[in-house]
Design a protein around this motif. Structure first.
Motif, PDB file in Angstrom:
ATOM      1  N   LEU A 100       1.086  -0.736  -0.686  1.00 52.67           N
ATOM      2  CA  LEU A 100      -0.268   0.210   0.121  1.00 52.67           C
ATOM      3  C   LEU A 100       0.391   1.134  -0.033  1.00 52.67           C
ATOM      4  O   LEU A 100       1.722   1.401   0.453  1.00 52.67           O
ATOM      5  CB  LEU A 100      -1.227   0.056   1.475  1.00 52.67           C
ATOM      6  N   GLN A 101       0.765   1.772  -0.533  1.00 50.91           N
ATOM      7  CA  GLN A 101       1.976   3.188  -1.161  1.00 50.91           C
ATOM      8  C   GLN A 101       0.822   4.305  -0.986  1.00 50.91           C
ATOM      9  O   GLN A 101      -0.254   5.645  -2.160  1.00 50.91           O
ATOM     10  CB  GLN A 101       1.874   2.663  -3.070  1.00 50.91           C
ATOM     11  N   CYS A 129      -3.384   6.485  -2.077  1.00 53.34           N
ATOM     12  CA  CYS A 129      -2.513   5.350  -1.335  1.00 53.34           C
ATOM     13  C   CYS A 129      -3.109   4.490  -3.162  1.00 53.34           C
ATOM     14  O   CYS A 129      -4.061   4.270  -3.423  1.00 53.34           O
ATOM     15  CB  CYS A 129      -3.854   4.758  -0.242  1.00 53.34           C
ATOM     16  N   ALA A 130      -2.179   3.555  -3.649  1.00 55.95           N
ATOM     17  CA  ALA A 130      -2.465   2.292  -4.338  1.00 55.95           C
ATOM     18  C   ALA A 130      -1.833   1.620  -3.625  1.00 55.95           C
ATOM     19  O   ALA A 130      -0.674   0.839  -2.940  1.00 55.95           O
ATOM     20  CB  ALA A 130      -1.150   3.393  -5.382  1.00 55.95           C
ATOM     21  N   CYS A 140      -2.692   4.510   4.821  1.00 60.62           N
ATOM     22  CA  CYS A 140      -3.479   3.522   4.717  1.00 60.62           C
ATOM     23  C   CYS A 140      -3.619   2.624   4.543  1.00 60.62           C
ATOM     24  O   CYS A 140      -2.604   2.194   5.142  1.00 60.62           O
ATOM     25  CB  CYS A 140      -3.923   4.080   3.035  1.00 60.62           C
ATOM     26  N   ALA A 141      -4.615   1.866   4.735  1.00 61.87           N
ATOM     27  CA  ALA A 141      -5.186   0.397   5.266  1.00 61.87           C
ATOM     28  C   ALA A 141      -5.665  -0.646   4.520  1.00 61.87           C
ATOM     29  O   ALA A 141      -6.915  -0.340   4.839  1.00 61.87           O
ATOM     30  CB  ALA A 141      -4.895  -0.023   6.476  1.00 61.87           C
ATOM     31  N   ALA A 142      -5.479  -1.715   4.544  1.00 60.76           N
ATOM     32  CA  ALA A 142      -6.711  -2.709   4.188  1.00 60.76           C
ATOM     33  C   ALA A 142      -6.617  -3.608   4.868  1.00 60.76           C
ATOM     34  O   ALA A 142      -6.321  -4.518   5.576  1.00 60.76           O
ATOM     35  CB  ALA A 142      -5.982  -3.153   2.625  1.00 60.76           C
ATOM     36  N   GLU A 149      -5.379  -5.525   8.249  1.00 55.76           N
ATOM     37  CA  GLU A 149      -3.943  -6.390   7.690  1.00 55.76           C
ATOM     38  C   GLU A 149      -3.019  -5.696   7.087  1.00 55.76           C
ATOM     39  O   GLU A 149      -1.796  -6.310   7.280  1.00 55.76           O
ATOM     40  CB  GLU A 149      -4.986  -7.315   7.089  1.00 55.76           C
ATOM     41  N   TYR A 150      -2.961  -4.800   6.452  1.00 56.65           N
ATOM     42  CA  TYR A 150      -2.131  -4.312   5.689  1.00 56.65           C
ATOM     43  C   TYR A 150      -2.279  -3.285   5.807  1.00 56.65           C
ATOM     44  O   TYR A 150      -3.100  -2.277   5.885  1.00 56.65           O
ATOM     45  CB  TYR A 150      -2.399  -4.403   4.482  1.00 56.65           C
ATOM     46  N   TRP A 151      -0.197  -2.309   5.623  1.00 55.48           N
ATOM     47  CA  TRP A 151      -1.091  -0.745   5.979  1.00 55.48           C
ATOM     48  C   TRP A 151       0.603  -0.355   5.206  1.00 55.48           C
ATOM     49  O   TRP A 151       1.337  -1.051   5.186  1.00 55.48           O
ATOM     50  CB  TRP A 151       0.096  -0.325   8.103  1.00 55.48           C
ATOM     51  N   GLY A 152       0.376   1.109   4.725  1.00 55.89           N
ATOM     52  CA  GLY A 152       1.246   1.195   3.862  1.00 55.89           C
ATOM     53  C   GLY A 152       2.254   2.086   4.630  1.00 55.89           C
ATOM     54  O   GLY A 152       2.111   2.326   6.260  1.00 55.89           O
TER      55      GLY A 152
END
Length: 124
Positions: free
Chosen positions: A3-4, A21-22, A95-97, A112-115
């Motif tokens: 995550l960028q 956020c890419a 940003c996070a997913a 779970e996922y973080w930039g």
């Protein structure tokens, strides 16, 4: 998984910025995406989130009506349009997913996922 976050910068109070956020490396289209911010010495707080279901979003009360989150599932990107920025919005924005079909939540622990974060500085 990546995550960028990008788009941070320095603005004066009342100005605007658009964060991007890419996403890559996971099922982005099945994920809720959240924007969080953190000031040194304080806990990370949720600012906005958008569910995988189109049009479902939530905001921190202090930014509601000023910030707007959107997503482009073709580009695998999420945007945070920030208007009428105030000095108290100064923070590192992340940003996070979360892989979920449920409505998004602005809780750090469910993502779970973080930039890596992008710095927003608002001067008075």
């Amino acid at each position: 998984v990546q995550l960028q976050a990008s788009g941070g910068g320095s603005v004066q109070a009342g100005g605007s910025l658009r964060l991007s956020c890419a996403a890559s490396g996971f099922n982005y289209e099945y994920s809720a995406i959240g924007w969080f911010r953190q000031v040194p010495g304080k806990e990370r707080e949720g600012v906005a989130c958008i569910s995988r279901k189109p049009g479902t979003a939530d905001y921190l009360d202090s930014v509601r009506g000023r910030f707007f989150i959107s997503r482009d599932n073709i580009k695998k990107a999420v945007y945070l349009q920030m208007n009428n920025l105030q000095p108290e919005d100064t923070a590192i924005y992340f940003c996070a997913a979360e892989d979920t079909a449920a409505p998004c939540m602005m809780m750090v622990g469910v993502y779970e996922y973080w930039g890596q974060g992008t710095l927003v500085t608002v001067s008075s």
